[in-house]
Design a protein around this motif. Sequence first.
Motif, short mmCIF file in Angstrom:
data_model
loop_
_atom_site.label_atom_id
_atom_site.label_comp_id
_atom_site.label_asym_id
_atom_site.label_seq_id
_atom_site.Cartn_x
_atom_site.Cartn_y
_atom_site.Cartn_z
N LEU A 36 -40.99 -39.38 -21.88
CA LEU A 36 -41.44 -38.10 -21.62
C LEU A 36 -40.55 -37.05 -20.58
O LEU A 36 -40.62 -35.94 -21.03
N VAL A 37 -39.86 -37.56 -19.88
CA VAL A 37 -39.13 -36.89 -18.76
C VAL A 37 -37.76 -36.20 -19.73
O VAL A 37 -37.45 -35.18 -19.54
N ALA A 38 -37.55 -37.27 -20.61
CA ALA A 38 -36.13 -36.54 -21.42
C ALA A 38 -36.62 -35.65 -22.18
O ALA A 38 -35.79 -34.64 -22.53
N ARG A 39 -37.89 -35.45 -23.00
CA ARG A 39 -38.24 -34.74 -24.09
C ARG A 39 -38.89 -33.50 -22.99
O ARG A 39 -38.65 -32.22 -23.81
N VAL A 40 -39.34 -33.64 -21.89
CA VAL A 40 -39.84 -32.56 -21.25
C VAL A 40 -39.30 -32.45 -19.79
O VAL A 40 -39.72 -32.91 -18.87
N PRO A 41 -38.01 -31.79 -19.69
CA PRO A 41 -37.25 -31.86 -18.42
C PRO A 41 -37.61 -31.30 -17.16
O PRO A 41 -37.30 -31.62 -16.21
N GLY A 42 -38.85 -30.36 -17.50
CA GLY A 42 -39.47 -29.84 -16.28
C GLY A 42 -40.00 -30.65 -15.61
O GLY A 42 -40.56 -30.79 -14.24
N PHE A 43 -40.48 -32.13 -16.02
CA PHE A 43 -41.11 -33.19 -15.18
C PHE A 43 -39.97 -33.86 -14.51
O PHE A 43 -40.20 -34.62 -13.42
N ARG A 44 -38.58 -33.52 -14.41
CA ARG A 44 -37.59 -34.33 -13.89
C ARG A 44 -37.92 -34.45 -12.22
O ARG A 44 -37.72 -35.27 -11.55
N PRO A 45 -37.83 -33.11 -11.64
CA PRO A 45 -38.01 -33.11 -10.28
C PRO A 45 -39.20 -34.05 -9.67
O PRO A 45 -39.22 -34.72 -8.94
N ALA A 46 -40.20 -33.92 -10.29
CA ALA A 46 -41.58 -34.98 -10.03
C ALA A 46 -41.27 -36.20 -10.18
O ALA A 46 -41.69 -37.22 -9.33
N ARG A 72 -50.97 -26.62 -15.01
CA ARG A 72 -50.49 -25.40 -14.16
C ARG A 72 -49.74 -24.73 -15.06
O ARG A 72 -49.77 -23.38 -15.11
N ALA A 73 -49.06 -25.12 -16.01
CA ALA A 73 -48.15 -24.58 -16.98
C ALA A 73 -48.95 -23.84 -17.96
O ALA A 73 -48.69 -22.72 -18.44
N PHE A 74 -49.99 -24.50 -18.38
CA PHE A 74 -51.08 -24.02 -19.64
C PHE A 74 -51.52 -22.95 -18.73
O PHE A 74 -52.04 -21.87 -19.62
N LEU A 75 -51.93 -23.02 -17.47
CA LEU A 75 -52.56 -21.73 -16.76
C LEU A 75 -51.64 -20.41 -16.56
O LEU A 75 -51.95 -19.36 -16.03
N GLY A 76 -50.26 -20.78 -17.05
CA GLY A 76 -49.33 -19.85 -16.49
C GLY A 76 -48.72 -19.55 -15.12
O GLY A 76 -48.48 -18.55 -14.77
N GLU A 77 -49.12 -20.49 -14.51
CA GLU A 77 -48.73 -20.36 -12.95
C GLU A 77 -47.19 -20.23 -12.88
O GLU A 77 -46.27 -21.07 -13.26
N GLU A 78 -46.85 -19.44 -12.08
CA GLU A 78 -45.28 -19.04 -11.56
C GLU A 78 -44.68 -20.23 -10.99
O GLU A 78 -45.19 -20.86 -10.37
N GLY A 79 -43.40 -20.46 -11.40
CA GLY A 79 -42.64 -21.67 -11.03
C GLY A 79 -42.62 -22.83 -11.70
O GLY A 79 -42.18 -23.72 -11.13
N CYS A 80 -43.95 -23.20 -12.62
CA CYS A 80 -43.97 -24.21 -13.24
C CYS A 80 -42.80 -24.36 -14.45
O CYS A 80 -43.20 -23.58 -15.61
N ALA A 81 -42.13 -25.21 -14.39
CA ALA A 81 -41.14 -25.42 -15.27
C ALA A 81 -41.48 -26.34 -16.68
O ALA A 81 -40.62 -26.57 -17.41
N VAL A 82 -42.61 -26.87 -16.57
CA VAL A 82 -43.12 -27.80 -17.58
C VAL A 82 -43.54 -27.06 -19.05
O VAL A 82 -44.31 -25.95 -18.48
N ASP A 83 -43.01 -27.50 -19.92
CA ASP A 83 -43.61 -27.00 -21.16
C ASP A 83 -44.83 -27.74 -21.61
O ASP A 83 -44.81 -28.88 -22.12
#
Length: 143
Positions: A36-46, A72-83
């Motif tokens: 999952l982290v490889a597919r969605v790099p936005g999770f790397r920091p978490a 958070r990403a679904f809601l469009g929150e700023e700064g959320c790097a997850v797809d």
Amino acid sequence: MPAAPASTASATPASATSTADVSAAHAPRVQRVRDLVARVPGFRPAFDAHVFRQGDVQPHVFFWDVVQDTVRAFLGEEGCAVDWRRTLDFLEEQCRRGEVGVDEVIVTSFLGDLPHPHEPGYEIVRQLGPVMTARFRRLRPGG
């Protein structure tokens, strides 16, 4: 003279087998988290913070962050790097595979922690694929 204690030799191998079985069952879950982290790099920091805090990958624990960041990403929150779309696509693919341990993590620790109807982001449940939708409905028939 007191009787000698019963031998515990048979208990030790059972414990070792039990531990090995748990590790073997845990391995696919850990691998899917890494995938999952490889597919969605936005999770790397978490993920990095999780491993630092936990000392190892704890899939059910890590998925709390997955749910929070995905919503958070679904809601469009700023700064959320997850797809969030890639996340849902990946989880749907994993559910289709039908691996019991992996499916358990997704159902229990992702679907089960999605927002409820009265919470922001609940609309994400309408974006779930067919397999996850079916599991979600079984898990939470009322939404």
